[in-house]
Design a protein around this motif. Structure first.
Motif, PDB file in Angstrom:
ATOM      1  N   SER A 224       0.864  -1.474  -0.345  1.00 48.08           N
ATOM      2  CA  SER A 224       0.202  -0.037  -0.584  1.00 48.08           C
ATOM      3  C   SER A 224       0.547   1.493  -0.006  1.00 48.08           C
ATOM      4  O   SER A 224       0.643   2.244   1.035  1.00 48.08           O
ATOM      5  CB  SER A 224      -0.806   0.058   1.361  1.00 48.08           C
ATOM      6  OG  SER A 224      -1.794  -1.400   0.807  1.00 48.08           O
ATOM      7  N   LEU A 225       2.079   1.268  -0.730  1.00 47.42           N
ATOM      8  CA  LEU A 225       2.413   2.543  -1.521  1.00 47.42           C
ATOM      9  C   LEU A 225       1.657   3.386  -1.636  1.00 47.42           C
ATOM     10  O   LEU A 225       1.711   3.755  -2.009  1.00 47.42           O
ATOM     11  CB  LEU A 225       4.055   2.203  -1.792  1.00 47.42           C
ATOM     12  CG  LEU A 225       5.028   0.780  -1.509  1.00 47.42           C
ATOM     13  CD1 LEU A 225       5.941   0.180  -2.637  1.00 47.42           C
ATOM     14  CD2 LEU A 225       5.689   1.102  -0.257  1.00 47.42           C
ATOM     15  N   LYS A 226       2.827   4.442  -0.318  1.00 46.70           N
ATOM     16  CA  LYS A 226       2.631   5.922  -0.728  1.00 46.70           C
ATOM     17  C   LYS A 226       2.905   6.957  -1.710  1.00 46.70           C
ATOM     18  O   LYS A 226       4.047   7.066  -1.187  1.00 46.70           O
ATOM     19  CB  LYS A 226       1.591   6.836   0.412  1.00 46.70           C
ATOM     20  CG  LYS A 226       0.415   5.782   1.135  1.00 46.70           C
ATOM     21  CD  LYS A 226       0.263   6.426   2.509  1.00 46.70           C
ATOM     22  CE  LYS A 226      -0.298   5.144   3.260  1.00 46.70           C
ATOM     23  NZ  LYS A 226      -1.105   6.270   4.400  1.00 46.70           N
ATOM     24  N   PRO A 227       3.144   8.030  -2.494  1.00 48.72           N
ATOM     25  CA  PRO A 227       3.796   8.659  -2.623  1.00 48.72           C
ATOM     26  C   PRO A 227       4.177   9.135  -1.442  1.00 48.72           C
ATOM     27  O   PRO A 227       5.649   9.990  -1.977  1.00 48.72           O
ATOM     28  CB  PRO A 227       2.925  10.070  -3.472  1.00 48.72           C
ATOM     29  CG  PRO A 227       2.124   9.482  -3.761  1.00 48.72           C
ATOM     30  CD  PRO A 227       1.589   8.788  -2.535  1.00 48.72           C
ATOM     31  N   GLU A 228       4.066   9.905  -0.404  1.00 46.13           N
ATOM     32  CA  GLU A 228       5.293   9.965   0.994  1.00 46.13           C
ATOM     33  C   GLU A 228       6.314   9.104   1.464  1.00 46.13           C
ATOM     34  O   GLU A 228       6.832   9.642   2.142  1.00 46.13           O
ATOM     35  CB  GLU A 228       4.181  10.519   1.831  1.00 46.13           C
ATOM     36  CG  GLU A 228       2.853   9.689   2.267  1.00 46.13           C
ATOM     37  CD  GLU A 228       1.445  10.060   1.860  1.00 46.13           C
ATOM     38  OE1 GLU A 228       1.683  10.609   0.223  1.00 46.13           O
ATOM     39  OE2 GLU A 228       0.695   9.722   2.546  1.00 46.13           O
ATOM     40  N   ASP A 229       5.569   7.973   1.137  1.00 45.39           N
ATOM     41  CA  ASP A 229       6.615   6.726   0.980  1.00 45.39           C
ATOM     42  C   ASP A 229       8.667   6.944  -0.449  1.00 45.39           C
ATOM     43  O   ASP A 229       9.432   6.480   0.099  1.00 45.39           O
ATOM     44  CB  ASP A 229       6.349   4.945   0.511  1.00 45.39           C
ATOM     45  CG  ASP A 229       5.339   5.305   2.098  1.00 45.39           C
ATOM     46  OD1 ASP A 229       4.288   4.347   1.023  1.00 45.39           O
ATOM     47  OD2 ASP A 229       5.293   5.400   3.482  1.00 45.39           O
ATOM     48  N   THR A 230       8.705   8.119  -0.670  1.00 45.14           N
ATOM     49  CA  THR A 230       9.402   8.082  -1.718  1.00 45.14           C
ATOM     50  C   THR A 230      11.047   9.185  -0.860  1.00 45.14           C
ATOM     51  O   THR A 230      10.270   9.701  -0.248  1.00 45.14           O
ATOM     52  CB  THR A 230       8.982   9.274  -2.412  1.00 45.14           C
ATOM     53  OG1 THR A 230       7.968   8.647  -3.406  1.00 45.14           O
ATOM     54  CG2 THR A 230       9.846   9.151  -3.396  1.00 45.14           C
ATOM     55  N   ALA A 231      11.821   7.804  -0.613  1.00 46.38           N
ATOM     56  CA  ALA A 231      12.786   8.804  -0.464  1.00 46.38           C
ATOM     57  C   ALA A 231      13.892   7.272  -0.660  1.00 46.38           C
ATOM     58  O   ALA A 231      13.910   6.092  -1.118  1.00 46.38           O
ATOM     59  CB  ALA A 231      12.380   8.486   1.147  1.00 46.38           C
ATOM     60  N   VAL A 232      15.361   7.737   0.679  1.00 44.43           N
ATOM     61  CA  VAL A 232      16.228   6.814   0.072  1.00 44.43           C
ATOM     62  C   VAL A 232      16.158   5.832   1.391  1.00 44.43           C
ATOM     63  O   VAL A 232      15.722   6.417   2.347  1.00 44.43           O
ATOM     64  CB  VAL A 232      17.632   7.267  -0.678  1.00 44.43           C
ATOM     65  CG1 VAL A 232      19.411   6.069  -0.042  1.00 44.43           C
ATOM     66  CG2 VAL A 232      17.622   7.986  -1.500  1.00 44.43           C
TER      67      VAL A 232
END
Length: 121
Positions: free
Chosen positions: A85-93
């Motif tokens: 259930s990934l969200k755009p706010e999970d974007t990261a290194v």
């Protein structure tokens, strides 16, 4: 000395899944707490999830509870992070970290080089 190598990052649409893996070599892996941290552009590094040496204890950041699961295989010297259930706010290194101390903190002694996770909306 411990060497950590992350893999499994990539680009996924919102609602999708990714599985990150951290492979360790060097010091006895089964004696270490291992976890994941992440750093988004322009932000500080933050805790995501951790697992103790035996796998009996885990804890998660509130932002990922119920969506991410951390697990380890001491026979293979690996720790995985299943992200659903990934969200755009999970974007990261995403960085793998390890340390003999529990709970795992930003002061962990061993770090991988990081793997990019990008979630598109």
């Amino acid at each position: 000395q411990v060497q950590l190598v992350e893999s499994g990052g990539g680009l996924v649409q919102a609602g999708g899944s990714l599985r990150l893996s951290c492979a360790a070599s060097g010091r006895t892996f089964s004696t270490l707490a291992v976890g994941w941290f992440r750093q988004a552009p322009g932000k500080g590094r933050e805790f995501v999830a951790a697992i103790n040496w035996s796998g009996a204890s885990t804890y998660y950041a509130d932002s990922v509870k119920g969506r991410f699961t951390i697990s380890r295989d001491n026979a293979k010297n690996t720790v995985d992070l299943q992200m659903n259930s990934l969200k755009p706010e999970d974007t990261a290194v995403y960085f793998c970290a390890a340390d003999p101390r529990w709970p795992l903190r930003l002061s962990a002694g061993y770090w991988g080089q990081g793997t990019q996770v990008t979630v598109s909306s």
